[in-house]
Enzyme design. Sequence first.
Site, PDB file in Angstrom:
ATOM      1  N   ASN A  68      -6.149  -2.865   8.623  1.00  0.00           N
ATOM      2  CA  ASN A  68      -5.836  -2.191   9.371  1.00  0.00           C
ATOM      3  C   ASN A  68      -4.478  -2.883  10.315  1.00  0.00           C
ATOM      4  OD1 ASN A  68      -5.263  -0.652  12.576  1.00  0.00           O
ATOM      5  ND2 ASN A  68      -5.719   0.831  10.687  1.00  0.00           N
ATOM      6  N   SER A  69      -3.476  -2.256  10.684  1.00  0.00           N
ATOM      7  CA  SER A  69      -2.416  -3.007  11.442  1.00  0.00           C
ATOM      8  C   SER A  69      -2.941  -3.463  12.630  1.00  0.00           C
ATOM      9  CB  SER A  69      -1.329  -2.152  11.526  1.00  0.00           C
ATOM     10  OG  SER A  69      -0.829  -1.757  10.216  1.00  0.00           O
ATOM     11  N   ASP A  92      -2.104   2.960   1.556  1.00  0.00           N
ATOM     12  CA  ASP A  92      -2.122   1.527   1.933  1.00  0.00           C
ATOM     13  C   ASP A  92      -1.213   0.969   1.190  1.00  0.00           C
ATOM     14  OD1 ASP A  92      -4.331   2.047   3.681  1.00  0.00           O
ATOM     15  OD2 ASP A  92      -5.836   2.025   2.275  1.00  0.00           O
ATOM     16  N   GLU A  94       2.467   0.257   2.088  1.00  0.00           N
ATOM     17  CA  GLU A  94       3.146  -0.778   3.026  1.00  0.00           C
ATOM     18  C   GLU A  94       3.010  -2.152   2.280  1.00  0.00           C
ATOM     19  OE1 GLU A  94      -0.546   0.514   5.127  1.00  0.00           O
ATOM     20  OE2 GLU A  94      -1.365  -1.559   5.260  1.00  0.00           O
ATOM     21  N   LYS A 135      -6.160  -4.175   1.887  1.00  0.00           N
ATOM     22  CA  LYS A 135      -5.367  -4.544   3.024  1.00  0.00           C
ATOM     23  C   LYS A 135      -6.262  -4.534   4.364  1.00  0.00           C
ATOM     24  CE  LYS A 135      -4.967  -1.298   5.670  1.00  0.00           C
ATOM     25  NZ  LYS A 135      -4.122  -0.021   6.001  1.00  0.00           N
ATOM     26  N   ASP A 148     -11.361   0.215   7.439  1.00  0.00           N
ATOM     27  CA  ASP A 148      -9.994   0.612   6.974  1.00  0.00           C
ATOM     28  C   ASP A 148      -9.668  -0.844   5.988  1.00  0.00           C
ATOM     29  OD1 ASP A 148      -7.646   1.660   6.409  1.00  0.00           O
ATOM     30  OD2 ASP A 148      -6.935   1.334   8.346  1.00  0.00           O
ATOM     31  N   ARG A 163       6.592   1.258   3.695  1.00  0.00           N
ATOM     32  CA  ARG A 163       6.358   0.958   5.171  1.00  0.00           C
ATOM     33  C   ARG A 163       6.345  -0.473   5.017  1.00  0.00           C
ATOM     34  NH1 ARG A 163       0.423   2.437   7.665  1.00  0.00           N
ATOM     35  NH2 ARG A 163      -0.165   0.689   8.846  1.00  0.00           N
ATOM     36  N   SER A 199      -4.730   9.878   6.878  1.00  0.00           N
ATOM     37  CA  SER A 199      -4.867   8.759   7.378  1.00  0.00           C
ATOM     38  C   SER A 199      -5.825   7.833   6.667  1.00  0.00           C
ATOM     39  CB  SER A 199      -4.851   8.641   8.971  1.00  0.00           C
ATOM     40  OG  SER A 199      -5.649   7.586   9.014  1.00  0.00           O
ATOM     41  N   GLY A 200      -5.114   6.539   6.116  1.00  0.00           N
ATOM     42  CA  GLY A 200      -6.405   5.693   5.529  1.00  0.00           C
ATOM     43  C   GLY A 200      -7.581   5.274   6.716  1.00  0.00           C
ATOM     44  N   LEU A 201      -7.088   5.047   7.925  1.00  0.00           N
ATOM     45  CA  LEU A 201      -8.019   4.867   8.728  1.00  0.00           C
ATOM     46  C   LEU A 201      -9.004   5.817   9.148  1.00  0.00           C
ATOM     47  CD1 LEU A 201      -9.123   2.885  11.218  1.00  0.00           C
ATOM     48  CD2 LEU A 201      -7.285   4.109  12.498  1.00  0.00           C
ATOM     49  N   HIS A 221       6.664   0.294  11.640  1.00  0.00           N
ATOM     50  CA  HIS A 221       5.629   0.213  12.220  1.00  0.00           C
ATOM     51  C   HIS A 221       5.525  -0.688  13.234  1.00  0.00           C
ATOM     52  CE1 HIS A 221       1.741   1.813  13.622  1.00  0.00           C
ATOM     53  NE2 HIS A 221       0.802   1.392  12.460  1.00  0.00           N
ATOM     54  N   ASP A 247      -1.601   8.212   3.134  1.00  0.00           N
ATOM     55  CA  ASP A 247      -1.400   6.730   3.314  1.00  0.00           C
ATOM     56  C   ASP A 247      -2.048   6.189   2.250  1.00  0.00           C
ATOM     57  OD1 ASP A 247      -1.855   4.329   4.535  1.00  0.00           O
ATOM     58  OD2 ASP A 247      -2.951   4.947   6.116  1.00  0.00           O
TER      59      ASP A 247
HETATM   60  C1  SPV Z   1      -3.501   5.011   9.353  1.00  0.00           C
HETATM   61  O1  SPV Z   1      -3.551   5.882  10.045  1.00  0.00           O
HETATM   62  O2  SPV Z   1      -4.358   4.731   8.629  1.00  0.00           O
HETATM   63  C2  SPV Z   1      -2.355   4.008   9.384  1.00  0.00           C
HETATM   64  C3  SPV Z   1      -1.656   4.018  10.585  1.00  0.00           C
HETATM   65  O3  SPV Z   1      -2.144   3.373   8.470  1.00  0.00           O
HETATM   66  S1  SPV Z   1      -2.151   2.738  11.550  1.00  0.00           S
HETATM   67  O4  SPV Z   1      -3.750   2.813  11.700  1.00  0.00           O
HETATM   68  O5  SPV Z   1      -1.611   2.663  12.909  1.00  0.00           O
HETATM   69  O6  SPV Z   1      -1.872   1.562  10.570  1.00  0.00           O
HETATM   70 MG    MG Z   2      -3.602   3.278   7.170  1.00  0.00          MG
END
Ligand code: SPV
Ligand code: MG
Length: 552
Positions: A137-138, A102, A129, A135, A73, A173, A61-63, A204, A100
């Site tokens: 975070n979503s 990004d 994505e 980027k 993130d 994504r 996971s990027g986060l 997502h 991930d």
């Molecule tokens: C991550 O885990 O970094 C993701 C998923 O990209 S989310 O945080 O839901 O965007």
């Molecule tokens: Mg991410």
Amino acid sequence: MYRVSTGPTTRIRAPDRRRRSQAAALRAEINSPFLTFLMEAHNGLSAKIVEETGFPGIWASGLSISASLGLRDSNEASWTQVLEVLEFMAEATRLPILVDGDTGYGNFNNVRRLVRKLCERGIAGVCIEDKLFPKTNSFVGERQPLADVDEFSGRIKAGKDSQSDDDFVIVARTEALISGHGLDEALLRAEAYRAAGADAILIHSKQKTASEILAFAERWENRCPLIIVPTTYHSTPTSLFRQAGISTVIWANHNLRAVITAMRETSRRIWEDESVREVEGRVAGVQDIFRLVGNAELEAAERRYLPARATASAVVLAAARGDLGELTRDQPKCMIDVRGQSLLMRLVSLLTDSGIRTITAVRGYHKEAIALNGVATVDNDRYAETGEVYSLACARQRLDGETIVVYGDVLFRRYILDGLLASEGDIVVAVDALGARAAARATPRDLVAAERPFSGNYLDDAPVRLNLVSPDLPMEQRTGEWIGLARFSAQGAAWLREELDLIEAEGLLETTDMPMLLTRLAAKHPVFVHYITGHWLDVDTLEDLSNARNFT
Ligand code: SPV
Ligand code: MG
């Protein structure tokens, strides 16, 4: 068309996972008709824990990776810094890792280089994505700008054209739903990305229910595998995802969130108590850390590759007079001179050269003749009426930790001792395979019957169990001759002490000889044979002595 089963939940694991590339394993998981679960990891340790738990793959996971570095993130960690973390993760686990990626860290050109580097490092796939670099975070803010569909499709094409492993997986994504663009836009984008070569689509959503994801899945009609991240719609039962034909669920950040909670509670407890007493037992033990990071493998490798282990000690059985006439009138056999050095001194140098520092000689006959610098002594004053096992029992307290036991009148090439020290097993005896067919000798020989004879085959390194040692063995049973040299691990030494105690309790200490002792041990514990072919001798006769004088 990609096929989905909504049937049984039983997972069939391919038995040859280790031989396939990680990318092939991930591809198989994503394409399988069963719902697959990828679990988040953010460093080597968490990757190991995910593997140990049983998940078939990892979401890097990027986060989580950026947060574990103390960063946001928002591409604050450079992509090569992320790559470094991924290297640790790939080293720590055999599981396939879906990274991930990004936005791909820029345009098509950045994606090309990213994919090349990920393939080089054995990463199984990357998810990119349709947003803009840097980027966000979503789950931060609303209506984040999306990338142009054609430009993003170019990133996917460039990535696919750059992978050096055919099975490398590129997941596209779309953030269309997150950014509030609705189902049609999401479908349009997903189709464009599939056409550009994406192996799977990650759709997502940040809704609290799965309704928009399920609606998307219905209209997508399994054109290619669908991946989802149920972080906000976490209460949806996975059976609904199965029914909807979803390929893969990513549990995206729960290991990072778990460690935050655990670290906070532990730190607070210790801070308030000024003590770790309360947390002991609630946190992983240090042994657990050693196990997770594979200390046992390192110990095995050290035995295999290090030239010597300074921790081993040796007990040299040097009490016997030996029968070499005049030569053993005033000194025991082990003190006979062989080209300017006694047999014992040669043996001691051999042991020290192989890293053995603590050496104990068991003296008996003319014990005053045995005095060597750096060699401790123990006395068997009943040497005349007892044998080597009695001598060994006199040194019982020295049989602690890894120990070499050796007759005081043998000589061997150093590689034999090094090989024995590197061997695996708690009790290992050095056996000359050539001794199986050797002609009868005036003095008894310690003949060996082992599970298998020496094969001489380079590829054959399977351990061979010892059955028995005896001076009387029919020719067809013999697989070699024990050379009077054995290694006991700490456990092996404990078994040896136990057996000596038992023999003593049975009143047999005076009459048991080394072949009987080894045979008794082999009947109760795994005793292994370390085969050699020649390059040693023992000195029982004058002829042996003249050979010894040529040998050294
Ligand atoms: C991550 O885990 O970094 C993701 C998923 O990209 S989310 O945080 O839901 O965007
Ligand atoms: Mg991410």
